[in-house]
Design a protein around this motif. Structure first.
Motif, PDB file in Angstrom:
ATOM      1  N   MET A  92       0.825  -1.210   0.000  1.00  0.00           N
ATOM      2  CA  MET A  92       0.000   0.000   0.000  1.00  0.00           C
ATOM      3  C   MET A  92       0.857   1.258   0.000  1.00  0.00           C
ATOM      4  N   ARG A  93       1.974   1.211   0.694  1.00  0.00           N
ATOM      5  CA  ARG A  93       2.870   2.373   0.710  1.00  0.00           C
ATOM      6  C   ARG A  93       3.428   2.652  -0.687  1.00  0.00           C
ATOM      7  N   ASP A  94       3.553   1.575  -1.480  1.00  0.00           N
ATOM      8  CA  ASP A  94       4.075   1.735  -2.837  1.00  0.00           C
ATOM      9  C   ASP A  94       2.971   2.032  -3.851  1.00  0.00           C
ATOM     10  N   GLY A  95       1.743   2.219  -3.359  1.00  0.00           N
ATOM     11  CA  GLY A  95       0.663   2.636  -4.251  1.00  0.00           C
ATOM     12  C   GLY A  95      -0.215   1.528  -4.793  1.00  0.00           C
ATOM     13  N   VAL A  96      -0.036   0.293  -4.330  1.00  0.00           N
ATOM     14  CA  VAL A  96      -0.910  -0.790  -4.781  1.00  0.00           C
ATOM     15  C   VAL A  96      -2.291  -0.564  -4.186  1.00  0.00           C
ATOM     16  N   PRO A  98      -5.669  -0.804  -2.336  1.00  0.00           N
ATOM     17  CA  PRO A  98      -6.087  -1.601  -1.175  1.00  0.00           C
ATOM     18  C   PRO A  98      -6.955  -2.799  -1.571  1.00  0.00           C
ATOM     19  N   ARG A  99      -7.737  -2.659  -2.639  1.00  0.00           N
ATOM     20  CA  ARG A  99      -8.582  -3.766  -3.103  1.00  0.00           C
ATOM     21  C   ARG A  99      -7.723  -4.936  -3.572  1.00  0.00           C
ATOM     22  N   VAL A 100      -6.632  -4.654  -4.243  1.00  0.00           N
ATOM     23  CA  VAL A 100      -5.715  -5.705  -4.689  1.00  0.00           C
ATOM     24  C   VAL A 100      -5.051  -6.357  -3.483  1.00  0.00           C
ATOM     25  N   VAL A 101      -4.602  -5.552  -2.535  1.00  0.00           N
ATOM     26  CA  VAL A 101      -3.974  -6.079  -1.317  1.00  0.00           C
ATOM     27  C   VAL A 101      -4.972  -6.949  -0.556  1.00  0.00           C
ATOM     28  N   MET A 102      -6.214  -6.511  -0.479  1.00  0.00           N
ATOM     29  CA  MET A 102      -7.264  -7.285   0.179  1.00  0.00           C
ATOM     30  C   MET A 102      -7.376  -8.673  -0.454  1.00  0.00           C
ATOM     31  N   ASP A 103      -7.359  -8.724  -1.767  1.00  0.00           N
ATOM     32  CA  ASP A 103      -7.479 -10.003  -2.479  1.00  0.00           C
ATOM     33  C   ASP A 103      -6.245 -10.877  -2.248  1.00  0.00           C
ATOM     34  N   ILE A 104      -5.067 -10.288  -2.260  1.00  0.00           N
ATOM     35  CA  ILE A 104      -3.835 -11.043  -2.011  1.00  0.00           C
ATOM     36  C   ILE A 104      -3.877 -11.687  -0.633  1.00  0.00           C
ATOM     37  N   LEU A 105      -4.330 -10.923   0.366  1.00  0.00           N
ATOM     38  CA  LEU A 105      -4.385 -11.435   1.732  1.00  0.00           C
ATOM     39  C   LEU A 105      -5.565 -12.379   1.965  1.00  0.00           C
ATOM     40  N   GLY A 106      -6.521 -12.396   1.035  1.00  0.00           N
ATOM     41  CA  GLY A 106      -7.663 -13.285   1.163  1.00  0.00           C
ATOM     42  C   GLY A 106      -8.737 -12.780   2.106  1.00  0.00           C
ATOM     43  N   HIS A 107      -8.814 -11.462   2.273  1.00  0.00           N
ATOM     44  CA  HIS A 107      -9.834 -10.897   3.148  1.00  0.00           C
ATOM     45  C   HIS A 107     -11.164 -10.748   2.410  1.00  0.00           C
ATOM     46  N   ARG A 108     -12.260 -10.830   3.159  1.00  0.00           N
ATOM     47  CA  ARG A 108     -13.586 -10.600   2.595  1.00  0.00           C
ATOM     48  C   ARG A 108     -13.970  -9.130   2.676  1.00  0.00           C
ATOM     49  N   GLN A 109     -13.449  -8.444   3.676  1.00  0.00           N
ATOM     50  CA  GLN A 109     -13.813  -7.051   3.912  1.00  0.00           C
ATOM     51  C   GLN A 109     -12.590  -6.152   3.744  1.00  0.00           C
TER      52      GLN A 109
END
Length: 143
Positions: A92-96, A98-109
């Motif tokens: 996220m600090r590098d501008g990715v 948050p929705r993509v990061v959420m998917d990578i981590l496997g979060h629903r919310q």
């Protein structure tokens, strides 16, 4: 040592950095040599990390090995889960998104990703303050 994942969302394809893929390919070659020396063919579902006896490596071993490597480098001890926090924060600090990061981590919310995993660095706070200065300072001088 295979345990079922917490949820079906845990079963997902991950895009890995190329240096990680390369390390896994090198490890796979080592495993193929180890299996060949034992007179066994390595199958696609066989683990990439095994002991000398070709048994899967236990997560407790990986945890202790991580701690040894961190100590060698003079770094503080970490849990495996801390690496998830670090990954989320760095991306996220590098501008990715948050929705993509959420998917990578496997979060629903998205809230889980944003409030638990996304840590704000002091440098980012200073950068935000500097941007606010840039936005507001010219207006403040005109008064």
């Amino acid at each position: 040592n295979r345990t079922p994942p917490k949820s079906w969302r845990s079963l997902r394809a991950l895009a890995l950095p190329e240096f990680v893929c390369e390390a896994l390919r090198r490890q796979r070659v080592r495993e193929m040599r180890k299996a060949g020396a034992a007179g066994v063919a390595l199958g696609p579902a066989d683990p990439v990390l095994t002991t000398r006896n070709r048994r899967p490596v236990w997560s407790s071993y990986l945890h202790h090995d991580l701690q040894r490597q961190l100590a060698k480098l003079g770094l503080p001890q970490l849990r495996w889960h801390d690496l998830r926090h670090t990954t989320a924060s760095l991306l996220m600090r590098d501008g990715v998104s948050p929705r993509v990061v959420m998917d990578i981590l496997g979060h629903r919310q998205l809230e889980t990703t944003m409030f638990i995993y996304a840590h704000v660095a002091d440098a980012d706070k200073r950068k935000a303050a500097a941007r606010l200065q840039h936005i507001l300072a010219p207006r403040a001088r005109k008064r």
